[in-house]
Design a protein around this motif. Structure first.
Motif, PDB file in Angstrom:
ATOM      1  N   ASP A 123      38.059  47.404  39.718  1.00  0.00           N
ATOM      2  CA  ASP A 123      37.536  46.049  39.523  1.00  0.00           C
ATOM      3  C   ASP A 123      37.897  45.492  38.147  1.00  0.00           C
ATOM      4  O   ASP A 123      38.102  44.294  37.990  1.00  0.00           O
ATOM      5  CB  ASP A 123      36.028  45.996  39.759  1.00  0.00           C
ATOM      6  CG  ASP A 123      35.241  46.812  38.751  1.00  0.00           C
ATOM      7  OD1 ASP A 123      35.813  47.745  38.165  1.00  0.00           O
ATOM      8  OD2 ASP A 123      34.055  46.512  38.554  1.00  0.00           O
ATOM      9  N   ILE A 124      38.037  46.352  37.161  1.00  0.00           N
ATOM     10  CA  ILE A 124      38.436  45.896  35.829  1.00  0.00           C
ATOM     11  C   ILE A 124      39.927  45.574  35.802  1.00  0.00           C
ATOM     12  O   ILE A 124      40.342  44.518  35.321  1.00  0.00           O
ATOM     13  CB  ILE A 124      38.101  46.982  34.774  1.00  0.00           C
ATOM     14  CG1 ILE A 124      36.592  47.186  34.706  1.00  0.00           C
ATOM     15  CG2 ILE A 124      38.685  46.612  33.413  1.00  0.00           C
ATOM     16  CD1 ILE A 124      36.171  48.425  33.944  1.00  0.00           C
ATOM     17  N   ASP A 125      40.733  46.470  36.346  1.00  0.00           N
ATOM     18  CA  ASP A 125      42.182  46.302  36.318  1.00  0.00           C
ATOM     19  C   ASP A 125      42.680  45.187  37.222  1.00  0.00           C
ATOM     20  O   ASP A 125      43.659  44.515  36.908  1.00  0.00           O
ATOM     21  CB  ASP A 125      42.876  47.605  36.724  1.00  0.00           C
ATOM     22  CG  ASP A 125      42.659  48.710  35.719  1.00  0.00           C
ATOM     23  OD1 ASP A 125      42.304  48.410  34.559  1.00  0.00           O
ATOM     24  OD2 ASP A 125      42.849  49.889  36.085  1.00  0.00           O
ATOM     25  N   LEU A 126      42.035  44.982  38.347  1.00  0.00           N
ATOM     26  CA  LEU A 126      42.552  44.052  39.342  1.00  0.00           C
ATOM     27  C   LEU A 126      41.697  42.803  39.539  1.00  0.00           C
ATOM     28  O   LEU A 126      41.989  41.986  40.406  1.00  0.00           O
ATOM     29  CB  LEU A 126      42.706  44.773  40.692  1.00  0.00           C
ATOM     30  CG  LEU A 126      43.602  46.015  40.660  1.00  0.00           C
ATOM     31  CD1 LEU A 126      43.608  46.687  42.013  1.00  0.00           C
ATOM     32  CD2 LEU A 126      45.013  45.655  40.223  1.00  0.00           C
ATOM     33  N   HIS A 127      40.686  42.629  38.739  1.00  0.00           N
ATOM     34  CA  HIS A 127      39.780  41.494  38.898  1.00  0.00           C
ATOM     35  C   HIS A 127      40.481  40.170  38.571  1.00  0.00           C
ATOM     36  O   HIS A 127      41.219  40.063  37.596  1.00  0.00           O
ATOM     37  CB  HIS A 127      38.564  41.651  37.977  1.00  0.00           C
ATOM     38  CG  HIS A 127      37.585  40.539  38.108  1.00  0.00           C
ATOM     39  ND1 HIS A 127      36.705  40.450  39.155  1.00  0.00           N
ATOM     40  CD2 HIS A 127      37.360  39.445  37.334  1.00  0.00           C
ATOM     41  CE1 HIS A 127      35.980  39.362  39.020  1.00  0.00           C
ATOM     42  NE2 HIS A 127      36.356  38.740  37.924  1.00  0.00           N
TER      43      HIS A 127
END
Length: 90
Positions: free
Chosen positions: A69-73
């Motif tokens: 969720d952090i990398d692809l948000h």
């Protein structure tokens, strides 16, 4: 689960066991005895090593999943922002 090695890996492992015995034990070990010892280790100790490897892989994958969720948000509703004039600071 039975841990099986390819013929090449098994032959290399047996040669390694024989080399270990030559270097560290009072008596050398033959090919058949080294193969038996390898089979014993694979059956007796192999599952513990395998389970640890699976647990390590699972832990690593879970850490990566948590970061998805952090990398692809992506922030939603960003279309109109590109048309807004930058606000000046006072």
């Amino acid at each position: 689960m039975t841990i099986e090695l390819s013929e090449d890996i098994r032959a290399a492992a047996i040669a390694s066991i024989q080399r270990y015995f030559d270097a560290n034990m009072d008596e050398p070990i033959g090919n058949i005895a080294a193969g038996g010892l390898l089979s014993f280790f694979l059956e007796e100790i192999g599952p513990a090593v395998y389970n640890r490897a699976i647990a390590d892989a699972q832990e690593s994958m879970q850490a990566r999943i948590v970061e998805l969720d952090i990398d692809l948000h992506e922030e939603p509703f960003q279309y109109w922002r590109k048309f807004e004039a930058p606000r000046r600071r006072k």
